[in-house]
Design an enzyme around this catalytic site. Structure first.
Site, PDB file in Angstrom:
ATOM      1  CG  ASP A   1      13.624  10.829  -7.346  1.00 21.66           C
ATOM      2  OD1 ASP A   1      13.205  10.111  -8.273  1.00 21.66           O
ATOM      3  OD2 ASP A   1      14.698  10.644  -6.758  1.00 21.66           O
TER       4      ASP A   1
ATOM      5  CB  THR B   1      -8.964  -3.573  10.779  1.00 25.93           C
ATOM      6  OG1 THR B   1      -7.784  -2.784  11.032  1.00 25.93           O
ATOM      7  CG2 THR B   1      -9.094  -4.639  11.861  1.00 25.93           C
TER       8      THR B   1
END
Lengths: 563, 703
Positions: free
Chosen positions: B315, B389
Site C-alpha cells: 500500500d 469556502t
C-alpha cells in the site's frame, strides 16, 4: 609419431567430429520428438499396433506402455533363443548345430538385451544363431535404445509443459526414435563399417589357413549391421565373444575411432536436444560440460594408469590389442563405461588397479558421462535436481529447476532414482562375496577378486554390460542376481523418472527472476559435477578402498620395494 | 466504480547504484550458552524412542547408541564404552538443539497464558460467566478496567484499549464499532469507556491460544521444504546404511571382519547427523525470529512461502509514504519568499490538521519562523476549513484596528476570495494557476495562500503539499530487486499522482485507483504467471485479497475478517515489515541448505579418518590415506565420532540465529554459501579431527 601424440591426435579428431555432429543431430532429434506429423511408415506401424498416435499420455499410461513393451520384448527374445534350433542359420563355424539356448542363459540374455545392458553370460559363436542375433538381439538393440530415449524425452517434456500432467505418447516416441534416428544412422554406419572391413555375411563360418599351414574354422556372421547399432544404441553386446577386440568386429584404428564416436554420438547430442526443447540452449551446454569434465577426467586417469603400468616395455599392454595400443584402448574403455555401452576392445580385468578402477568408477557415477542413449540425459537431470535442491535452498527459495519447483514428491522420485543403483551394487556385491561358491567362480583372490565381483554388479545395475572378466557368472546365483540387478536397475529408475516427468508437467512453469538460481551457467555445471563426484565417492569409497584402491596402493608399494 | 490503471513507471529499469556492503543482515537473536543448561531437562525427555522416530536420521543414531552400548556390555573395552558414550551424547546434543529453540518461546508463552486465566465475562443481561464458556456469537459488555474475555468485534461503542499484553506496545489504541478498527483481542484491557463485543472465536482457538501454541512450537508441523529435505536426508541415510552393511561382507571376504562398534561408528559419522540434529531447531528458530519481530504466522508454511515471494503488493500510504501529505515547497508569486512564508505560517498556525502543522514546520525549518504561536497570534480568530469556502486561516487585528484575514486553501476558492476583496494582477493570477498545475502533475496538492487587509488583497503564492516517500525505501526496493522480487505500489490515487510517487520510491509497477477487486485481480494475474505474492491489508474489504495472496499479512489494528484471511498478523501494524518477513523466510531456507551442504561435505574427511583405521591392519598401504596423522585406529575412529557430536553443539548458535542473509543476487549468494559451507565443510573436519585426536590419544587404551 609417438604413441601418446597419436593418441592425442585421435582424441582431437574424435572431439571435432562430436562437436560437428552435436548441433545438427541434437536439433534433428528435438524436431523428431516435437514434430506434429507422422511418417507413412509410422502410421502403418500405429495401425498395426492399434494405437492412437495423437493421444497425449499421463505418466502412468506412458510407464505402463514402456513396461508392457519391454515385457513382451523379454518374452520374445527368450522364446526365439529357446527355439533357435528349429530355425535356419543355427550352426557353429565348424558346422555343428547350436540348438536351443540353455534356459538360465536365455533368461539372463533376454533381460540383458531388453534392459539395454547387453551383458553376455554366453559365448556367442557357439551359443547364439544368426536368427537369434538378428531377430531377437539386434531388434532389442534398437528398441531398448529407443525406450531410453523416449523416457529421457518424456522427462524433458515434464520441464517444458505447464499445468498439463501429460508427457507425450510412448508408442510414438519409441517408433520415432527407432525409425527417424536409430535406423538411418545405423544403416549408414553399417555400410561404412563394411567398407572399412567389418564382416557382414549370413555364412556361419570360414576356414582360415594359418601361417604354419594348419586350418581353422572362424565364425563369421551379420556383424557390421549389429556392430553399428551395438555402438549407436550404447548396447555393447557383440556377435563375437572377443567383442570389439575381434578383428572381424573392429578391424583397424579407423573402425575403432568410428565405434567410439558412435557410442558417444547420441548421448552427447541429446544435451542439445534438451536445450532446444526447453528453449534455452545454454541448459544443454552446461550438462554437456559436466559430461565432458567427467568423461575427460576419467580418460586421463585410465590413460595415465595404463601408460605408467609397471611392465618391462610399453606400459600395461596385457589384455590389449597391439592394433590399438594403450591410448585407443583407454579411450575405448573410458567411452564404453561412460556411456553404458559395455562393448570392449580390450580386457578391463587386465588393466592396472587404478585404470580398471577408473572404468568401474565411470559406471558408479551412475552412467551419465555421457551415459547411455536417453538414460544418460535423464540420469544427469536427476542429479541436477538433487544439486539444485540443495543449492536452491542456499539462495533462499524453494528450489526450482527450469521453472519447476522441487517439492516433496519431486525429491522423492529423484531420491529413488539415485538410491536404486547403489543399493543393487552394494547389496549384490556384499551378498556375492560371502557366498561359498564365489571364490571358486573367481580367477583372482584378494582385492582384485573383489573388483571383479564389484564390477559385475556395477555393470549389471547400471545396464552397462561390459565384463571385467575373471568371474564365471554361469552359476544360478549370478545368473539370477545379475538379471535382477539389470531389471531393477533399468526399470525402477525409469518408473521414478516418468513419475517425476508427470509431476513436473502438471506444475505451472514459473518465470525466472533475479532471485531464481540460474542454471546453464559454469557455476551450475561445477555444482552438478561436484554432486556427481561427491555422491558416488561417499557412497562407494569403503568398497573401492577394499578393491582397486587397496590393490593399487599395494602394487605401488611393491614396485617401490623392488631393487 | 473507478477503473484501475497499471503503469510501469519510467526510470526504474536499472537498480540505483548502491555502495558495497550496503545490504543489511537480518537481525539475529542472541544465543546464551546458559540456555543449553536450562534446556537440559527437556532434552533428556526427548530420549524417548517415539520422539526420536520423528527424525529418521537421529533415530538411526539412537538405535546405533543402543547397539554399541549392548556391545560394550557384552565385550567391554575403553574404546567401546567411549564410542557408546559419545553416540549417546550425539543424540543428547540433537535433543538440546531442539529444546533450546523451543525454550526461547516458552517464557513468552507463559506470559501470554497468564492473560487468559480467571477472566470473567459479563453478558448484556448482566449475568457473569467464565470466559472459557463463551461461544461465537455471544455478546459481552466490557467496561473500563475490565479484561476483554475473548476475541471479537466491537458492535457498540468506542473505547481505548491497552493491548500491551499481546503487542508489547504500551500506548493504548482506540477500538470502535463499525469500520476497520473494530477487532479486539481476548486478554487485552479496556482503559476507558464501555463497549459491547460480539465474540468470534471458540474457546481454545482464540488468537492468544494460537499464539501460545505457535511460540511453544507445540503444534509445529513440518513445512513443505523441510519435508522434501527430510526425504533427501533419509535417502542419504539409506545409502550410507547400505554402504556400511555391504562393507562387512567385503571385509570378511578380504579377511578383516570389523567389530560392530566400528561399523556403527562409521555409519553414524557418515549419515547427515549435523543437519538431522539441527533441522527442527532451524524451523522453530525461524518462527521465533518472526515472533521477535512481533509477527505471528499461522503456520511454518507461510514463513517458508515468504521466502519464495516474487511480487510484493505494498500500500502506498503508510508503507511507501508517510500517511499524510506534507508541505514540501513554497512558490511565491509577486512577493518575496519570506513574505509567503509569513502568510503561510499565519494561515496554518491554528490549523491542527497534519497538513497545517507540516506548513508551520516547513516555515520554521526553511525560514527560521517560530513554530509556536506567540501570545498575540494565539488570540487571533481561527477560521476553520469548510466544504463551502474550501479554505481556512485566521483573522488577526491589524495595526490600525482593521481586521487582516489570512487564508490558504483550494486554488480556485482562494483566488476568487482575493478577487472579491481587491484587484489582483491578472499576470500573477495566471502564474499561480500554472504553478498549481505543475504541482498537480508532480503528484502533489497545491494550496494558494493570500491576505486581505481592508480592501487590499495580496496574493502570496502557492504551497506545495506532497506525499513524502519514507527515507531509505528506494534502497530497500533496490535490494528487493536484486533478490528478484518485484514491488507493486497499490494506491487509490489517480494514475498521474501514483506514477509520480512510484517513480520516487522506485517501485516496479503501480496499481492506481485501485479497488479491492483490482487487487484481487492483480494477485491472480501474478499467480497465474507462477509468481508468489505477498501483501499487507487491514480492512474487511482486503480479506479476499489477503486470502488469495500466498503470504497475507494482516495488521493487528485491522478487522477480524482481515486477520482471519491473512496467513500472518503483524502486531505492530507496520506494513513496511513485509520486507523483513521475506528476509526471514529466505534466511530459513538458506540455513537449512547451508547446514545440509556442510554436513555432507564433512563425510570426506571422516572417511579419511575411519577407512585407514579399519583396514590398515589388512592392507598397511591404506595407511597412506591417514593424511591427518591420527595416532591409532581407535583414536581415529573415536576422534571422528567426537567431532561428529561436537559439531552439533558448535552449530546450534548458527541454527538459531540463521545464516547471514544479504540481499544480493542468487548467483552471488550461492557462490558465497558454497564457498563457506561446501568448501568449508570439506576442510573443517580435516583441521578439527586431528586436534581432537591430540586429546583422545592421551586416553589409556586408545592412544
Amino acid at each position: 609419431m609417438s604413441d601418446t601424440a597419436a593418441g592425442l591426435l585421435q582424441l582431437l579428431v574424435l572431439l571435432v567430429l562430436l562437436a560437428a555432429a552435436w548441433r545438427p543431430l541434437g536439433d534433428w532429434m528435438a524436431r523428431v520428438y516435437t514434430a506434429e506429423g507422422h511418417w507413412r511408415v509410422e502410421r502403418a506401424i500405429y495401425r498395426i499396433g492399434r494405437v492412437d498416435p495423437d493421444s497425449d499420455q499421463r505418466a502412468s499410461t506412458y510407464a505402463l506402455a514402456i513396461l508392457a513393451f519391454s515385457f513382451v520384448g523379454v518374452l520374445l527374445v527368450y522364446v526365439i533363443q529357446r527355439v533357435q534350433g528349429f530355425l535356419p542359420l543355427d550352426a557353429t563355424a565348424g558346422g555343428d548345430a547350436k540348438g536351443a539356448v540353455d534356459p538360465s542363459v536365455a533368461f539372463n540374455t533376454a533381460i540383458s538385451f531388453v534392459t539395454n545392458t547387453n551383458w553376455q553370460s554366453y559365448v556367442p559363436e557357439s551359443t547364439m544363431s544368426h536368427v537369434s542375433n538378428a531377430v531377437a538381439l539386434a531388434v532389442q538393440n534398437f528398441l531398448s535404445a529407443a525406450v531410453g530415449m523416449a523416457v529421457a524425452v518424456a522427462l524433458v517434456r515434464g520441464f517444458v509443459r505447464s499445468r498439463s500432467g501429460r508427457i507425450g505418447n510412448a508408442w510414438v516416441d519409441i517408433v520415432r526414435g527407432t525409425v527417424r534416428v536409430l535406423l538411418p544412422m545405423a544403416t549408414v554406419l553399417a555400410v561404412v563399417l563394411v567398407a572399412c572391413g567389418v564382416v557382414m555375411s549370413l555364412r556361419t563360418g570360414i576356414t582360415l589357413t594359418a601361417a604354419d599351414g594348419s586350418t581353422h574354422a572362424a565364425a563369421i556372421g551379420p556383424v557390421a549391421s549389429q556392430e553399428a547399432i551395438k555402438e549407436l544404441g550404447t548396447n555393447g553386446g557383440g556377435i563375437l565373444n572377443a567383442n570389439s577386440a575381434h578383428p572381424f568386429e573392429n578391424p583397424n584404428g579407423g573402425t575403432n575411432l568410428l565405434e567410439i564416436l558412435a557410442m558417444l554420438l547420441i548421448p552427447v547430442a541429446l544435451t542439445r536436444t534438451f536445450g532446444r526443447m526447453v528453449g534455452d540452449l545454454r541448459q544443454g551446454v552446461s550438462l554437456l560440460a559436466v559430461m565432458t569434465i567427467l568423461w575427460g577426467g576419467m580418460l586421463a586417469v585410465i590413460w595415465a594408469a595404463e601408460a605408467h603400468a609397471p611392465a618391462v616395455t610399453g606400459g600395461g599392454m596385457e589384455g590389449k590389442e597391439t592394433r590399438f595400443g594403450i591410448p585407443s584402448s583407454a579411450l575405448f574403455a573410458d567411452s564404453t563405461t561412460g556411456t553404458s555401452t559395455g562393448a570392449v576392445n580390450s580386457l578391463h580385468d587386465s588393466y592396472t588397479a587404478f585404470g580398471g578402477g577408473g572404468t568401474l568408477l565411470n559406471m558408479l557415477f551412475g552412467e551419465l558421462s555421457p551415459g547411455g542413449v536417453g538414460t544418460g540425459l535423464y540420469s544427469i537431470l536427476v542429479i541436477a535436481i538433487i544439486a539444485v535442491f540443495l543449492a536452491g535452498l542456499m539462495v533462499g527459495r524453494t528450489p526450482e529447476l527450469l521453472g519447476k519447483s522441487l517439492g516433496r514428491r519431486e525429491v522423492t522420485c529423484a531420491a529413488i532414482v539415485v538410491l536404486v543403483m547403489p543399493a543393487l551394487v552394494l547389496l549384490g556385491t556384499g551378498a556375492a562375496v560371502v557366498l561359498p561358491g564365489t571364490s571358486d567362480a573367481l580367477t583372482n583372490s584378494g582385492p582384485h577378486g573383489l573388483s571383479e565381483v564389484f564390477y559385475a554388479f556395477a555393470s549389471a545395475a547400471n545396464n552397462n554390460g561390459s565384463a571385467f572378466g575373471g568371474l564365471t557368472v554361469t552359476s544360478p546365483f549370478f545368473q539370477i542376481a545379475l538379471a535382477a540387478a539389470m531389471l531393477l536397475g533399468r526399470f525402477l529408475p525409469i518408473l521414478a523418472v516418468l513419475a517425476l516427468a508427470g509431476l513436473l508437467s502438471a506444475q505451472p512453469r514459473r518465470e525466472a527472476s533475479a532471485g531464481t538460481l540460474r542454471t546453464g551457467t559454469p557455476l551450475f555445471a561445477g555444482l552438478v559435477t561436484a554432486t556427481v563426484v561427491l555422491v558416488s565417492a561417499i557412497t562407494f569409497l569403503p568398497a573401492l578402498a577394499l578393491s582397486p584402491i587397496a590393490e593399487g596402493l599395494v602394487a605401488t608399494a611393491q614396485i617401490g620395494a623392488l631393487p | 466504480m473507478t477503473s484501475s490503471v497499471l503503469t510501469p513507471p519510467s526510470g526504474t529499469g536499472t537498480p540505483p547504484e548502491r555502495a558495497h556492503g550496503a545490504g543489511r543482515a537480518v537481525a539475529a537473536g542472541a544465543f546464551r550458552p546458559r540456555a543449553l543448561l536450562e534446556a537440559l531437562p527437556l532434552a533428556l525427555r526427548k530420549f524417548d524412542p517415539r520422539v526420536q522416530l520423528r527424525n529418521p536420521v537421529m533415530f538411526v543414531v539412537w538405535v546405533g547408541s543402543v547397539v554399541v552400548t549392548v556391545a560394550a556390555i557384552v565385550d567391554p573395552s575403553v574404546f567401546a564404552w567411549l564410542v557408546a558414550v559419545w553416540l549417546w551424547l550425539t543424540v543428547l546434543f540433537a535433543n538440546l538443539a531442539e529444546s533450546v529453540a523451543e525454550g526461547r518461546g516458552k517464557a513468552q508463552a507463559d506470559a501470554l497464558r497468564r492473560t487468559r486465566t480467571g477472566t470473567v465475562a459479563r453478558r448484556e443481561d448482566g449475568t457473569e460467566v467464565p470466559a472459557t464458556e463463551l461461544r461465537p456469537g455471544d455478546r459481552v459488555v466490557v467496561e473500563a478496567g475490565m479484561t476483554i474475555p475473548g476475541d471479537g468485534d466491537v458492535v457498540e461503542g468506542i473505547a481505548t484499549v491497552d493491548e500491551s499484553a499481546i503487542t508489547g506496545e504500551s500506548a493504548p489504541v482506540v477500538r470502535e464499532s463499525g469500520g476497520d478498527r473494530s477487532a479486539v483481542t481476548g486478554g487485552t484491557t479496556v482503559l476507558s469507556d464501555r463497549i459491547v463485543v460480539a465474540v468470534t472465536a471458540k474457546p481454545g482457538e482464540s488468537f492468544v491460544d494460537r499464539m501460545i501454541a505457535l511460540v511453544e512450537g507445540a503444534q509445529r508441523q513440518k513445512t513443505p521444504n523441510e519435508i522434501a529435505l527430510s526425504i533427501l536426508l533419509s535417502a542419504l541415510t539409506i545409502v550410507f546404511l547400505l554402504a556400511v552393511v555391504s562393507l562387512q561382507p567385503m571385509a570378511v571376504y578380504s579377511g578383516s571382519p570389523q567389530s560392530l562398534v566400528v561399523l556403527v561408528a562409521l555409519l553414524v559419522c557418515l549419515i547427515p547427523t549435523t543437519i538431522g540434529a539441527l533441522l527442527s531447531a532451524i524451523g522453530i528458530a525461524g518462527m521465533d525470529r518472526l515472533v521477535q519481530r512481533n509477527v505471528l504466522a499461522t503456520s511454518g508454511r507461510a514463513v517458508e512461502a515468504a521466502g519464495d515471494v516474487s511480487t510484493l503488493l505494498l500500500d502506498k500510504t503508510g508503507t511507501i509514504t508517510y500517511g499524510n501529505r506534507r508541505a514540501t515547497a513554497l512558490h511565491p508569486v509577486g512577493v518575496p519568499d519570506d513574505e509567503l512564508a509569513r502568510l503561510a505560517r499565519l494561515a496554518s498556525l491554528a490549523d491542527g490538521t497534519p497538513e497545517g502543522r507540516s506548513v508551520v514546520e516547513l516555515c520554521a525549518e526553511r525560514f527560521g519562523l517560530p513554530a509556536e504561536a506567540s501570545a498575540d497570534e494565539a488570540r487571533a480568530e481561527f477560521v476553520p476549513f469548510s466544504a463551502t469556502t474550501r479554505m481556512s486561516g485566521v483573522d488577526v487585528a491589524g495595526p490600525d484596528g482593521t481586521t487582516v484575514a489570512v487564508r490558504k486553501g483550494a486554488v480556485a476558492s482562494v483566488l476568487a476570495w482575493l478577487d472579491e476583496h481587491g484587484a489582483i494582477d491578472p499576470a500573477d493570477h495566471e502564474r499561480v494557476r500554472r504553478i498549481a498545475e505543475e504541482i498537480s502533475s508532480r503528484g502533489g496538492t497545491p494550496l494558494v495562500c493570500g491576505q486581505v487587509a481592508g480592501s487590499r488583497a495580496l496574493l502570496g503564492g502557492a504551497i506545495e503539499l506532497s506525499d513524502v516517500v519514507k527515507p531509505g525505501i528506494a534502497e530497500r526496493f533496490a535490494d528487493l530487486r536484486a533478490m528478484g522480487i518485484r514491488t507493486v505500489m497499490v494506491t487509490g490515487d489517480n494514475p498521474v499522482t501514483a506514477r509520480a510517487i512510484g517513480d520516487q520510491a522506485g517501485v516496479d509497477e503501480v496499481l492506481a485507483e485501485a479497488t479491492p477487486e483490482d487487487k484481487l485481480a492483480l494477485i491472480r494475474r501474478e499467480q497465474k504467471g507462477g509468481r508468489l505474492v505477498a501483501m499487507t491489508g487491514d480492512g474487511t474489504n482486503d480479506a479476499p485479497a489477503l486470502a488469495q495472496a500466498d503470504v497475507g499479512v494482516a495488521m493487528n489494528t485491522g478487522t477480524t475478517a482481515a486477520k482471519e484471511a491473512g496467513s500472518m498478523v503483524d502486531l505492530d501494524s507496520d506494513p513496511t515489515k513485509l520486507i523483513g518477513i521475506v528476509e526471514v523466510g529466505k534466511q530459513l531456507l538458506v540455513t537449512r541448505g547451508a547446514l545440509t551442504t556442510f554436513s555432507v561435505a564433512n563425510d570426506l574427511a571422516k572417511y579419511f579418518a575411519i577407512l585407514p583405521a579399519m583396514f590398515a591392519a589388512l592392507y598397511p598401504q591404506l595407511g597412506l590415506l591417514n593424511v591427518m596423522g591420527l595416532a591409532t585406529p581407535e583414536s581415529a575412529i573415536l576422534s571422528a565420532v567426537v567431532f561428529n557430536a561436537l559439531i552439533i553443539i558448535a552449530l546450534i548458535p548458527l541454527a538459531l540465529r540463521g545464516v547471514r542473509f544479504r540481499p544480493v543476487s542468487s548467483e552471488q549468494m550461492l557462490r558465497r554459501n558454497l564457498l563457506i559451507y561446501g568448501v568449508g565443510g570439506v576442510l573443517v573436519p580435516f583441521l578439527a579431527i586431528p586436534l581432537i585426536d591430540l586429546v583422545v590419544r592421551l586416553i589409556p587404551g586408545i592412544g
